[in-house]
Design an enzyme around this catalytic site. Structure first.
Site: not given
Length: 199
Positions: A112, A75-77
């Protein structure tokens, strides 16, 4: 329930806790991706902020999935302010600058998530909650930084919505779990389709 292994390719305590609280047993493994180098490459190419978040999520998931069996969640933000990517603050002074920049404006949290299996991405999801920050006074910013402490430096927007960060906003459009860093509901739905969770 399935014996399918679930791995979280992240060192994020927040994401690990969200999964655990939702009943998903996941081993957390740091992906050791050079995020700064990747971001520099993405930004030099003019990549949209949402696509940068998706690419980083995929890098993390694939890297761990290449050496570990099972479903690997990456995940990434990224915070998107009018098309500009905003990174985590470097120090408390920088956190204050972030808050001044956000004051009175709306930003998006491009969040994401990618699941990889056998070194290949098998599922992707992007959510982008919109958060409107009220006009912030200098006195408020100073007291907020003092009360919140250096934990803010681990967050992309210098706030934690579950704590004093709630005081920053006049309007929020989007899913609470996503704002905390994980689009949990679509993820749980996918895990049900894979038999990890009961349908």
């Amino acid at each position: 329930m399935s014996a399918q292994t679930v791995i979280l390719a992240s060192g994020s305590e927040s994401r690990r806790r969200l999964l655990a609280n939702a009943g998903v047993e996941a081993e957390a493994i740091r992906p050791n991706v050079d995020e700064d180098a990747a971001k520099a490459t993405f930004r030099a190419s003019g990549m949209r902020v949402a696509d940068q978040a998706m690419q980083l999520a995929e890098l993390k998931a694939v890297k761990v999935s290449q050496r570990m069996p099972g479903l690997v969640i990456g995940g990434d933000q990224m915070l998107n302010l009018d098309g500009e990517p905003i990174d985590k603050p470097r120090d408390m002074a920088d956190a204050g600058n972030h808050l001044r920049k956000f004051s009175g404006k709306t930003h998006r949290l491009e969040t994401a998530i990618v699941i990889a299996e056998n070194g290949e991405p098998v599922w992707r999801h992007l959510s982008a909650p919109k958060l409107t920050v009220r006009p912030l006074s200098e006195d408020f910013i100073a007291s907020y930084l003092e009360a919140s402490g250096e934990g803010l430096l681990k967050t992309v927007g210098a706030y934690m919505l579950e704590d004093l960060g709630a005081q920053l906003f006049t309007r929020i459009e989007g899913d609470y779990f996503t704002i905390l860093g994980l689009p949990l509901l679509p993820l749980l739905d996918y895990l049900r389709t894979r038999g990890v969770l009961q349908s």
